[in-house]
Design a protein around this motif. Structure first.
Motif, short mmCIF file in Angstrom:
data_model
loop_
_atom_site.label_atom_id
_atom_site.label_comp_id
_atom_site.label_asym_id
_atom_site.label_seq_id
_atom_site.Cartn_x
_atom_site.Cartn_y
_atom_site.Cartn_z
N ARG A 165 0.95 -1.28 0.13
CA ARG A 165 -0.07 -0.04 -0.01
C ARG A 165 0.90 1.18 0.02
O ARG A 165 1.55 1.57 0.80
N ILE A 166 0.69 2.04 -0.86
CA ILE A 166 1.42 3.28 -1.32
C ILE A 166 0.67 4.33 -0.92
O ILE A 166 -0.06 4.87 -1.58
N LEU A 167 1.30 5.28 0.07
CA LEU A 167 0.62 6.40 0.31
C LEU A 167 1.09 7.61 0.07
O LEU A 167 2.54 7.97 0.15
N LEU A 168 0.87 8.41 -0.89
CA LEU A 168 1.35 9.41 -1.78
C LEU A 168 1.09 11.01 -1.00
O LEU A 168 0.32 11.86 -1.36
N GLU A 169 1.79 11.00 0.14
CA GLU A 169 1.62 12.21 1.13
C GLU A 169 2.82 13.06 0.43
O GLU A 169 3.22 13.00 -0.67
N GLU A 170 3.25 14.04 1.20
CA GLU A 170 4.56 14.76 0.89
C GLU A 170 5.62 14.05 0.84
O GLU A 170 6.71 14.05 -0.05
N ASP A 171 5.82 12.99 1.70
CA ASP A 171 6.87 11.88 1.21
C ASP A 171 5.82 10.65 1.15
O ASP A 171 4.82 10.54 1.80
N ILE A 172 6.55 9.74 0.03
CA ILE A 172 6.00 8.58 -0.20
C ILE A 172 5.91 7.58 1.31
O ILE A 172 7.08 7.57 1.74
N GLN A 173 4.88 6.97 1.48
CA GLN A 173 4.88 6.14 2.84
C GLN A 173 4.50 4.72 2.24
O GLN A 173 3.55 4.45 1.46
N ILE A 174 5.05 3.87 2.79
CA ILE A 174 4.92 2.37 2.21
C ILE A 174 4.51 1.28 3.48
O ILE A 174 5.03 1.31 4.49
N GLU A 175 3.33 0.61 2.99
CA GLU A 175 2.98 -0.07 4.13
C GLU A 175 3.05 -1.55 3.40
O GLU A 175 2.76 -1.79 2.15
N ARG A 176 3.65 -2.57 3.86
CA ARG A 176 3.92 -3.88 3.65
C ARG A 176 3.30 -4.84 4.26
O ARG A 176 3.05 -5.16 5.47
N TYR A 177 2.47 -5.87 3.42
CA TYR A 177 1.84 -6.87 3.99
C TYR A 177 2.10 -8.22 3.08
O TYR A 177 2.15 -8.37 2.10
N GLN A 178 2.43 -9.25 4.13
CA GLN A 178 2.78 -10.65 3.62
C GLN A 178 1.38 -11.31 3.52
O GLN A 178 0.56 -11.57 4.47
N ILE A 179 1.06 -11.79 2.21
CA ILE A 179 -0.44 -12.23 2.04
C ILE A 179 -0.55 -13.70 1.48
O ILE A 179 -1.27 -13.96 0.80
N THR A 180 0.28 -14.50 2.22
CA THR A 180 0.42 -15.99 1.83
C THR A 180 -0.95 -16.64 2.08
O THR A 180 -1.30 -17.28 1.29
N ASP A 181 -1.58 -16.35 3.24
CA ASP A 181 -2.71 -16.78 3.53
C ASP A 181 -3.80 -16.44 2.53
O ASP A 181 -4.64 -17.54 2.20
N PHE A 182 -3.70 -15.23 1.95
CA PHE A 182 -4.81 -14.85 0.96
C PHE A 182 -4.63 -15.49 -0.28
O PHE A 182 -5.60 -16.32 -0.77
N TYR A 183 -3.45 -15.71 -0.72
CA TYR A 183 -3.22 -16.68 -1.74
C TYR A 183 -3.46 -17.70 -1.71
O TYR A 183 -3.93 -18.62 -2.78
N ASN A 184 -3.25 -18.57 -0.62
CA ASN A 184 -3.58 -19.88 -0.30
C ASN A 184 -4.89 -20.15 -0.17
O ASN A 184 -5.50 -21.08 -0.77
N HIS A 185 -5.83 -19.19 0.03
CA HIS A 185 -7.22 -19.42 0.00
C HIS A 185 -7.64 -19.15 -1.07
O HIS A 185 -8.67 -20.07 -1.89
N LEU A 186 -7.15 -18.51 -2.11
CA LEU A 186 -7.40 -18.37 -3.66
C LEU A 186 -7.28 -19.55 -4.18
O LEU A 186 -8.29 -20.24 -4.99
N LYS A 187 -6.39 -20.28 -3.96
CA LYS A 187 -6.02 -21.66 -4.46
C LYS A 187 -6.86 -22.67 -4.18
O LYS A 187 -7.05 -23.65 -4.86
N THR A 188 -7.88 -22.44 -3.35
CA THR A 188 -8.80 -23.41 -2.83
C THR A 188 -10.08 -23.26 -3.50
O THR A 188 -10.89 -24.12 -3.49
N LEU A 189 -10.30 -22.13 -4.09
CA LEU A 189 -11.51 -21.72 -4.96
C LEU A 189 -11.66 -22.64 -6.12
O LEU A 189 -10.76 -23.04 -6.86
N PRO A 190 -13.03 -22.87 -6.42
CA PRO A 190 -13.26 -24.03 -7.36
C PRO A 190 -12.72 -23.85 -8.63
O PRO A 190 -11.94 -24.44 -9.42
#
Length: 290
Positions: free
Chosen positions: A99-124
């Protein structure tokens, strides 16, 4: 639908261009083997770069294939926010949401989403597919994630998905639609880029064709398409229009698209970015008519 190429520009010091966003008079670019967000001016000259993710050591701005985060998708959420996704095609290296927040200075939020991608793999619809998130688009609070081969679009409410990434809620309600895309030499194109029109409920997408049988390995570049999908009641419709993107001196693997100007109903200037799999990036100014 038809597209004409107006001009091409080879980018310097921006490797393997895979995601592209225009915001006011600035352009933001990511590369699939780069740890940086690159900021360009109106002349497409590099003015700054921001580290998106801590990675293994890299040579000449490029990360080795086995270690790269594989950033393939970049989209503007609001005037002051962008998001980027790793493709998920190799875990855990490519399981990143930025997630990239474009304020006066660029701020970065980082997330590890392995659980999300693993969930997608279980979808039919993923049962006989590879996970390879190549594209993200956004309109009216809805986030559209595009999987490449099998060509799928997953629709989420963005704020609900963000809350899930933050650990605040369960896996969110979603919609999923499968597409069959045009072929070159019998090989189906795969989604490669997208964005939404501001004045119409439509997605402009790009799709490219490589002679490869999996989501990890590159193959011979055969060409690319550009197309349009309608959005109705916050869902994508399964029909689309498209045309081939003419090749320049080389066959184009178009990776992303952003809107330069919505000139009139049925006429939009777009900017594409292509990657030749050798680390070179090209911007392609084009006019799209439909």
């Amino acid at each position: 639908m038809e597209i004409s190429i107006l001009n091409t520009t080879k980018l310097k010091n921006v490797p393997s261009g895979s995601g592209l966003v225009k915001r006011d008079n600035l352009y933001y670019v990511i590369g699939d083997d780069s740890p940086y967000l690159f900021t360009l001016d109106t002349n497409f000259s590099l003015i700054s770069k921001t580290l998106l993710i801590d990675t293994a050591p890299h040579l000449n701005e490029r990360i080795i294939k086995s270690e790269k985060p594989d950033f393939e998708s970049l989209e503007l959420i609001s005037k002051n926010e962008m998001v980027a996704f790793g493709s998920g095609s190799k875990s855990p290296e490519r399981d990143a949401f930025i997630r990239i927040l474009l304020e006066e200075d660029i701020q970065i939020e980082r997330y590890q989403i392995t659980d999300f991608y693993n969930h997608l793999k279980t979808l039919p619809l993923f049962q006989d597919s590879e996970l390879n998130i190549e594209v993200v688009a956004f309109q009216d609070e809805q986030l559209f994630l595009f999987n490449r081969k099998k060509n799928l679009i997953l629709t989420f409410n963005y704020l609900n998905l963000l809350a899930y990434f933050k650990g605040e809620t369960d896996f969110p309600v979603h919609d999923i639609t499968e597409f069959s895309l045009p072929k070159i030499k019998g090989i189906e194109a795969g989604f490669s880029g997208a964005t939404t029109l501001k004045n119409q409920s439509k997605i402009i997408f790009t799709a490219s064709v490589e002679d490869t049988n999996n989501a990890y390995d590159d193959g011979e570049i055969l060409g690319s398409f550009i197309g349009m999908i309608n959005i109705k009641n916050h869902k994508v419709e399964s029909v689309y229009s498209y045309c081939a993107i003419p090749n320049t001196a080389e066959k184009l693997k178009v990776e992303s698209v952003t809107i330069e100007e919505e000139i009139s109903l049925g006429k939009t200037k777009v900017l594409l970015i292509s990657d030749d799999d050798l680390g070179n990036s090209t911007l392609i100014e084009s006019m799209l008519l439909w």
